[in-house]
Design an enzyme around this catalytic site. Structure first.
Site, mmCIF file in Angstrom:
data_model
loop_
_atom_site.group_PDB
_atom_site.id
_atom_site.type_symbol
_atom_site.label_atom_id
_atom_site.label_comp_id
_atom_site.label_asym_id
_atom_site.label_seq_id
_atom_site.Cartn_x
_atom_site.Cartn_y
_atom_site.Cartn_z
ATOM 1 N N ASP B 138 32.671 32.594 -16.092
ATOM 2 C CA ASP B 138 31.655 32.179 -17.049
ATOM 3 C C ASP B 138 30.703 33.346 -17.284
ATOM 4 O O ASP B 138 30.073 33.834 -16.345
ATOM 5 C CB ASP B 138 30.911 30.954 -16.512
ATOM 6 C CG ASP B 138 30.268 30.164 -17.634
ATOM 7 O OD1 ASP B 138 30.551 30.457 -18.817
ATOM 8 O OD2 ASP B 138 29.489 29.246 -17.337
ATOM 9 N N HIS B 145 19.717 32.645 -25.178
ATOM 10 C CA HIS B 145 19.724 31.775 -23.996
ATOM 11 C C HIS B 145 19.146 32.498 -22.784
ATOM 12 O O HIS B 145 18.270 31.971 -22.079
ATOM 13 C CB HIS B 145 21.155 31.314 -23.694
ATOM 14 C CG HIS B 145 21.312 30.593 -22.388
ATOM 15 N ND1 HIS B 145 20.738 29.364 -22.147
ATOM 16 C CD2 HIS B 145 21.959 30.938 -21.247
ATOM 17 C CE1 HIS B 145 21.029 28.982 -20.903
ATOM 18 N NE2 HIS B 145 21.772 29.920 -20.346
ATOM 19 N N GLU B 213 29.183 25.877 -24.818
ATOM 20 C CA GLU B 213 29.856 27.162 -24.661
ATOM 21 C C GLU B 213 31.177 27.163 -25.431
ATOM 22 O O GLU B 213 31.697 26.116 -25.812
ATOM 23 C CB GLU B 213 30.162 27.442 -23.171
ATOM 24 C CG GLU B 213 28.928 27.408 -22.280
ATOM 25 C CD GLU B 213 29.134 28.030 -20.914
ATOM 26 O OE1 GLU B 213 30.158 28.732 -20.724
ATOM 27 O OE2 GLU B 213 28.274 27.823 -20.044
ATOM 28 N N ASP B 245 29.792 23.329 -19.849
ATOM 29 C CA ASP B 245 29.623 23.692 -18.442
ATOM 30 C C ASP B 245 28.469 22.859 -17.870
ATOM 31 O O ASP B 245 27.343 23.320 -17.738
ATOM 32 C CB ASP B 245 29.308 25.190 -18.358
ATOM 33 C CG ASP B 245 29.308 25.687 -16.924
ATOM 34 O OD1 ASP B 245 30.152 25.234 -16.140
ATOM 35 O OD2 ASP B 245 28.458 26.541 -16.600
ATOM 36 N N ARG B 249 20.365 20.985 -12.859
ATOM 37 C CA ARG B 249 19.334 22.029 -12.805
ATOM 38 C C ARG B 249 18.533 22.008 -11.511
ATOM 39 O O ARG B 249 18.072 23.040 -11.036
ATOM 40 C CB ARG B 249 18.377 21.888 -13.990
ATOM 41 C CG ARG B 249 19.047 21.988 -15.349
ATOM 42 C CD ARG B 249 19.672 23.345 -15.567
ATOM 43 N NE ARG B 249 20.240 23.441 -16.916
ATOM 44 C CZ ARG B 249 21.044 24.419 -17.293
ATOM 45 N NH1 ARG B 249 21.402 25.372 -16.429
ATOM 46 N NH2 ARG B 249 21.519 24.452 -18.511
ATOM 47 N N GLN B 252 20.761 23.497 -8.846
ATOM 48 C CA GLN B 252 20.877 24.922 -9.143
ATOM 49 C C GLN B 252 19.656 25.694 -8.665
ATOM 50 O O GLN B 252 19.780 26.754 -8.040
ATOM 51 C CB GLN B 252 21.036 25.092 -10.659
ATOM 52 C CG GLN B 252 21.279 26.524 -11.112
ATOM 53 C CD GLN B 252 21.503 26.623 -12.628
ATOM 54 O OE1 GLN B 252 21.582 25.599 -13.319
ATOM 55 N NE2 GLN B 252 21.622 27.828 -13.149
ATOM 56 N N LYS B 265 27.201 23.609 -10.570
ATOM 57 C CA LYS B 265 28.022 23.754 -11.766
ATOM 58 C C LYS B 265 29.498 23.473 -11.531
ATOM 59 O O LYS B 265 30.265 23.413 -12.476
ATOM 60 C CB LYS B 265 27.874 25.162 -12.340
ATOM 61 C CG LYS B 265 26.534 25.375 -13.040
ATOM 62 C CD LYS B 265 26.385 26.797 -13.493
ATOM 63 C CE LYS B 265 25.112 26.981 -14.295
ATOM 64 N NZ LYS B 265 25.310 26.737 -15.730
ATOM 65 N N THR B 269 33.658 20.787 -15.497
ATOM 66 C CA THR B 269 33.540 21.593 -16.717
ATOM 67 C C THR B 269 34.517 20.984 -17.710
ATOM 68 O O THR B 269 35.701 20.846 -17.411
ATOM 69 C CB THR B 269 33.920 23.067 -16.452
ATOM 70 O OG1 THR B 269 33.073 23.580 -15.419
ATOM 71 C CG2 THR B 269 33.772 23.907 -17.698
ATOM 72 N N GLU B 376 16.657 24.297 -22.364
ATOM 73 C CA GLU B 376 15.964 25.024 -23.429
ATOM 74 C C GLU B 376 15.388 24.085 -24.492
ATOM 75 O O GLU B 376 14.271 24.266 -24.941
ATOM 76 C CB GLU B 376 16.934 25.988 -24.123
ATOM 77 C CG GLU B 376 17.349 27.188 -23.299
ATOM 78 C CD GLU B 376 18.434 27.958 -24.017
ATOM 79 O OE1 GLU B 376 18.133 28.763 -24.901
ATOM 80 O OE2 GLU B 376 19.629 27.727 -23.699
#
Lengths: 434, 434
Positions: B138, B145, B213, B245, B249, B252, B265, B269, B376
């Protein structure tokens, strides 16, 4: 797991087992080999300097227990089909092999044509990567390694990241470039930022390093979304391999933020061709380090989740006649154990497949001579290694061969992996512009 | 590549192609499907609402050009064998299919038994992941981004890491958990550090996100140590898929230092089942962003290495009758192009295999509505999305379905992927202690 007749120190084989071999009748590791050029790859075990072709024994019906009877798992060029069967099948085959190879068992010993088909000189066979590795995960489970690296790059007060003592940190590695012991390792070219500059340059890495690691192969897989309780994690662990996670430290330093190492580690990873099973390792069980803070429930382990497995790294330069030992560590130094690694890997629901490789990360011990990579051994190159004959090393030079071995010995038992070795060859010429 | 007769806007098929379908006769994507429960998987293409079983056409000898004659690549449950053949074979099959499916060609049109065997209603078929993906990489190739995420977590002055403009940053993903569109996505459980505390807790992620993606599948592989010049990179690129993907958060944030995202992650996927070839995308070529500083030689590209491919993300909550569009971006916003990604991936010598997946990373555009993930779009949850009917969203709730689509249209041509969709289902119960 418990000790059984396969661990009896009195066992002897009719197959010669030279003094000091790691491949005793108590070991019985699994690997994939070609008997010679042009032959199909198949599964074997090894005793002394002999490889036993398990596809021949299987075809002869010698694995006739309830788990293996009628199956065809050893004529394959990978262990995956055997791995998927699980521990009862692995134990059944181990017991059958142990009995077949004993001095007092005539089945193979006295059958000359079977012996000729099944017993092969190891030095005439080509060893391959033992499984089709769907995914390769590399942990970072040695506290001494993580601390040393942290001290070097962030100072002693921030050596361990805040998450390190709470969970087994890991990242995904590259499966395609996993190679068997003996494969030459080409010095990678890549992008680095020379010290004191802000303009990156391109060229051969000047800081090629090894990493002393041990990995395990996953047995039966799991479904997407399935969480493996830590108490059942070993049901999914077949056995261990030695791993050298070659690293280009200069490329790593410039590329790794914020998503972790990428090209600096994916150019090659060497594994030992022989997988030593958890059954074989059973007599060497040990507790592992005390974990403080206590892990959360899903990572809490009891009993002996580690092994007393001494590990050695030797370096042979072009000027040295003999490999020179540069590090001695031990698997038992790992802070996070294999059960915790596997359970953690599934806790968000990630599925596992037979043949997946999970490696430990560099295994360093508390002492200076127990550091598992040149970055630590030479403290970023500030303290070069002194080699016999006056040579020095900070990082690897072309022609250097790194040989990792691991052998456990106790109470008349001796088992090991054989070498996990690779020699650095010069960088490739840069691709020509069209 | 050049335009050829397969791109002629005047082409029509005897197979119905409903108004607005992304599966026109100019598209001819490749995918793997099962005609029904119990059937073996095989390779197909799609036109309108019809799947064409390529294994049937192949068995009938309809691919009789020099590259495909005598081969058996479409009866496989994966595209890998076809991918390995390379561009001349891909073009030969595309041309043969384009001709076979035209209104004026009687071969298939007038052969009722062949039609019955080869043409299947898409809604009765099950679509699978199109290739055996050996390794999934990836990238992080959208400047918008990377900048947005950097501003949120490091402030506007340090938004982009120093390496970002010099090389296409990437990390290795997990191949085992790649699933086809439509697979339910279980909310992951994991370790998070609640804001303002120092004690991590365990439980279902509260910040599940999507990432818009686009990935590409690798065609012919490379040898270990082989560097692909950037000018030849497209020889190794078969076609594109949409990729989601999925990301947790909160997991992560706590786990990712210093080695990058791992469990946050790898729980799933999603990919679109249809692979749109570079041949089909040829009319939509575009230049891509200006790169400053100019990349080093091995990453310097000329011509049109990108595509004008609009991308849409729609969200369907349990209360909404219709999916609601929450983001619109475009593939052409990617700063690092696919040639650079592939060349960079090989520059240290890492080998590629047919079927490898390389994804772009979240593709955000310069405008607010072009942001490719909820992190975002809601600016870390500070600006919730307003949905029809008064609902709000910061991150995904159970029952929410995310549907990514991508369709390029110009001058009478229209090609796309169909949906890349997944619905969030509640977290699994925690594993019981034994």
């Amino acid at each position: 797991m418990a000790l059984d007749e396969t661990h009896d120190p009195a066992l002897e084989s009719f197959v010669p087992t030279p003094e000091g071999t790691p491949f005793t009748i108590h070991n019985l590791p699994f690997g994939v080999f070609r008997p010679g050029p042009g032959f199909d790859a198949r599964v074997g075990t090894r005793i002394g300097d002999t490889i036993v072709d398990l596809s021949v024994l299987e075809a002869r019906g010698l694995f006739d227990g309830p788990e293996l009877a009628g199956r065809d798992v050893f004529s394959k060029p990978r262990l995956n089909e055997f791995l998927a069967l699980g521990r009862p099948a692995w134990r059944e085959v181990r017991l059958a092999l142990s009995r077949l190879l004993r001095r007092e068992t005539p089945t193979l010993r006295d059958d000359e044509s079977l012996r000729e088909g099944a017993l092969l000189p190891a030095d005439r066979c080509e060893m391959l990567v033992p499984a089709e590795i769907g995914d390769y995960t590399d942990f970072y489970s040695s506290r001494h390694h993580a601390t040393n690296v942290g001290v070097m790059f962030r100072g002693p007060d921030n050596a361990l990241m805040p998450n390190w003592l709470h969970l087994p940190v890991a990242y995904h590695g590259r499966a395609s470039s996993i190679v068997p012991s003996g494969t030459p390792i080409r010095r990678p070219c890549g992008r680095t930022l020379p010290a004191g500059t802000t303009t990156p340059v391109f060229g051969p890495s000047g800081l090629v390093d090894f990493e002393l690691e041990v990995g395990f192969l996953v047995g039966p897989g799991t479904a997407l979304g399935e969480l493996v309780p830590v108490e059942r994690a070993e049901e999914h662990i077949f056995g261990l391999v030695l791993v050298n996670d070659w690293s280009a430290r200069d490329i790593q330093k410039w590329e790794y933020q914020p998503l972790g190492p990428f090209l600096s580690k994916n150019f090659a990873t060497t594994v030992s061709p022989w997988v030593v099973t958890l059954e074989a390792l059973e007599p060497f069980r040990t507790e592992g380090p005390v974990q403080d803070p206590q892990p959360l429930d899903y990572l809490r382990t009891a009993g002996n989740p580690s092994w007393d497995l001494p590990l050695t790294v030797a370096l042979r330069t072009e000027k040295l006649d003999q490999p020179h030992v540069i590090a001695q560590s031990n698997f038992r130094h790992l802070y996070w154990n294999v059960r915790q690694q596997l359970a953690h890997h599934t806790v968000t629901g990630c599925n596992l497949r037979p043949g997946d490789l999970m490696a430990s990360g560099t295994i360093s011990g508390p002492e200076k001579h127990e550091r598992g990579c040149l970055l630590e051994l030479t403290w970023r190159g500030e303290e070069p290694l002194q080699l016999p004959g006056g040579e020095e090393r900070t990082f690897l030079r072309d022609g250097d061969e790194v040989i990792i071995t691991g052998t456990a010995a106790r109470d008349g038992l001796r088992i090991g992996f054989g070498p996990c070795a690779g020699r650095i060859v010069p960088a490739a010429p840069l691709p020509a512009a069209s």
